[in-house]
Design an enzyme around this catalytic site. Structure first.
Site, PDB file in Angstrom:
ATOM      1  N   HIS A  93       0.796  -0.762  -0.250  1.00  0.00           N
ATOM      2  CA  HIS A  93       0.254   0.277   0.142  1.00  0.00           C
ATOM      3  C   HIS A  93       0.673   1.230   0.042  1.00  0.00           C
ATOM      4  O   HIS A  93       2.036   1.617  -0.003  1.00  0.00           O
ATOM      5  CB  HIS A  93      -0.913   0.046   1.277  1.00  0.00           C
ATOM      6  CG  HIS A  93      -0.139   0.505   2.564  1.00  0.00           C
ATOM      7  ND1 HIS A  93       0.701  -0.941   3.027  1.00  0.00           N
ATOM      8  CD2 HIS A  93       0.022   0.793   3.160  1.00  0.00           C
ATOM      9  CE1 HIS A  93       0.839  -0.608   4.326  1.00  0.00           C
ATOM     10  NE2 HIS A  93       0.876   0.535   4.884  1.00  0.00           N
ATOM     11  N   ASP A  95       0.704   4.981   1.807  1.00  0.00           N
ATOM     12  CA  ASP A  95      -0.610   5.735   3.123  1.00  0.00           C
ATOM     13  C   ASP A  95      -1.359   6.056   2.655  1.00  0.00           C
ATOM     14  O   ASP A  95      -1.446   7.067   2.502  1.00  0.00           O
ATOM     15  CB  ASP A  95       0.353   5.425   4.040  1.00  0.00           C
ATOM     16  CG  ASP A  95       1.487   4.757   4.710  1.00  0.00           C
ATOM     17  OD1 ASP A  95       1.199   3.921   4.717  1.00  0.00           O
ATOM     18  OD2 ASP A  95       2.187   5.634   5.097  1.00  0.00           O
ATOM     19  N   HIS A 243       4.493   0.114  -0.097  1.00  0.00           N
ATOM     20  CA  HIS A 243       5.327  -0.639   1.288  1.00  0.00           C
ATOM     21  C   HIS A 243       4.400  -1.304   1.638  1.00  0.00           C
ATOM     22  O   HIS A 243       3.244  -1.787   1.452  1.00  0.00           O
ATOM     23  CB  HIS A 243       6.264   0.578   2.151  1.00  0.00           C
ATOM     24  CG  HIS A 243       4.837   0.585   3.096  1.00  0.00           C
ATOM     25  ND1 HIS A 243       4.245   2.213   2.797  1.00  0.00           N
ATOM     26  CD2 HIS A 243       4.021   0.967   4.798  1.00  0.00           C
ATOM     27  CE1 HIS A 243       3.294   2.785   3.347  1.00  0.00           C
ATOM     28  NE2 HIS A 243       3.359   1.633   4.188  1.00  0.00           N
ATOM     29  N   ARG A 258       5.174   5.965  14.248  1.00  0.00           N
ATOM     30  CA  ARG A 258       4.876   6.704  12.834  1.00  0.00           C
ATOM     31  C   ARG A 258       4.238   8.241  13.023  1.00  0.00           C
ATOM     32  O   ARG A 258       3.180   8.555  13.382  1.00  0.00           O
ATOM     33  CB  ARG A 258       3.904   6.158  12.226  1.00  0.00           C
ATOM     34  CG  ARG A 258       4.082   5.942  11.206  1.00  0.00           C
ATOM     35  CD  ARG A 258       3.795   4.924  10.177  1.00  0.00           C
ATOM     36  NE  ARG A 258       2.641   5.788   9.768  1.00  0.00           N
ATOM     37  CZ  ARG A 258       1.297   4.853   8.409  1.00  0.00           C
ATOM     38  NH1 ARG A 258       1.071   3.744   7.815  1.00  0.00           N
ATOM     39  NH2 ARG A 258      -0.292   5.830   8.304  1.00  0.00           N
TER      40      ARG A 258
HETATM   41  C1  SIN Z   1       3.165   1.063   8.147  1.00  0.00           C
HETATM   42  O1  SIN Z   1       3.316   2.039   8.310  1.00  0.00           O
HETATM   43  O2  SIN Z   1       2.101   0.263   7.172  1.00  0.00           O
HETATM   44  C2  SIN Z   1       4.235   0.033   8.952  1.00  0.00           C
HETATM   45  C3  SIN Z   1       4.903  -0.274   7.947  1.00  0.00           C
HETATM   46  C4  SIN Z   1       5.953  -1.343   9.023  1.00  0.00           C
HETATM   47  O3  SIN Z   1       5.907  -1.591  10.479  1.00  0.00           O
HETATM   48  O4  SIN Z   1       7.038  -1.727   8.717  1.00  0.00           O
END
Ligand code: SIN
Length: 267
Positions: A93, A95, A243, A258
């Site tokens: 995806h 974000d 990612h 995050r």
């Molecule tokens: C995410 O922000 O999608 C999670 C990425 C991660 O935990 O490595």
């Protein structure tokens, strides 16, 4: 600065993200635009420093389905342990691409790690676009696609037993091929987590094309796999990179914070 693959990623050394100046930040910004995702090691910074870092790049946004840290709703907790029923970001995806103005970037610090595992995959959507034939590239520049937050976020809530109170989730229509507002490069902008349909096609055509694109995006030559260390930080550009988090470490714990930076309407 050490490049990670020919198409994606760079590791930046010699910067303390808890004490950056404008020159550092301009350098990081330039590296992000050039390499799509940048990594830093051993950054034992406070949440306040991470918020300040993100805020230099733009307004921080609150996640539409995650309450965030108490008193800091703009800070998302990324956490999994033996009791977890899911982890964030297990599907490829970009974000919150369901937002009409999806985030430009996200900055994740992982402070607690499993012994092994918990890597994150990143993929360049410039490379994915460049690898398509000119005929398909031209075709894909025509349509838009629907990015709908409801199916994914509701499935997450059902899995963890969280009542969403019948709330509405963002839904937006974006071009299938997006021109990056800063680099000017074109990249694929559909993803498996949020993109539900290509507008103007029959359902069977849209499903088949999205299936092909989701499969195409997974090609290993577009990707890198980041192995986190304690207090590593990844800063990715959601406008040209997707990612996927790998949950291969249950029942061990992986935790971090995050922050997510507002972006603009894709064109
Ligand atoms: C995410 O922000 O999608 C999670 C990425 C991660 O935990 O490595």
């Amino acid at each position: 600065m050490r490049r990670v693959t020919p198409v994606l990623g760079a590791e930046i050394e010699g910067v303390d993200l808890g004490a950056v100046d404008d020159d550092d930040l301009r350098m990081i910004h330039g590296a992000l635009i050039k390499h799509g995702v940048v990594f830093f090691r051993n950054q034992d910074i406070s949440m306040e420093s991470q918020v300040a870092l993100g805020a230099w790049f733009g307004e921080l946004v609150v996640h539409p389905n995650d309450p965030g840290v108490e008193g800091h709703p703009e800070v998302m907790i990324i956490h999994a342990d033996e009791l977890s029923k899911r982890v964030a970001g297990e599907t490829w995806h970009s974000d919150v691409s369901c937002d009409p103005e999806p985030p430009m970037g996200s900055i994740l610090r992982i402070h607690t790690l499993p012994e092994t595992g918990g890597d994150t995959l990143f993929a360049s959507m410039y490379a994915a676009y460049d690898a398509l034939s000119p005929v398909v590239q031209t075709f894909l520049k025509g349509p838009t696609a629907i990015h709908d937050g409801a199916p994914y976020y509701r499935s997450v809530n059902a899995r963890i037993g969280r009542d969403d109170g019948g709330r509405d989730y963002p839904r937006a229509e974006h071009p299938v091929i997006r021109t990056h507002p800063e680099s000017g490069r074109e990249g694929l902008f559909v993803n498996e987590m949020f993109t539900t349909e290509i507008v103007g096609l029959e359902k069977a055509e849209s499903d088949a094309l999205l299936r092909f694109l989701f499969e195409h995006i997974r090609r290993p030559e577009f990707q890198l796999r980041f192995r986190w260390g304690r207090n590593s930080i990844a800063f990715w550009d959601n406008r040209c990179v997707q990612h996927q988090a790998i949950w291969d470490y249950w029942p061990q714990t992986r935790s971090g914070y995050r922050v997510t930076i507002r972006g603009d309407r894709p064109v």
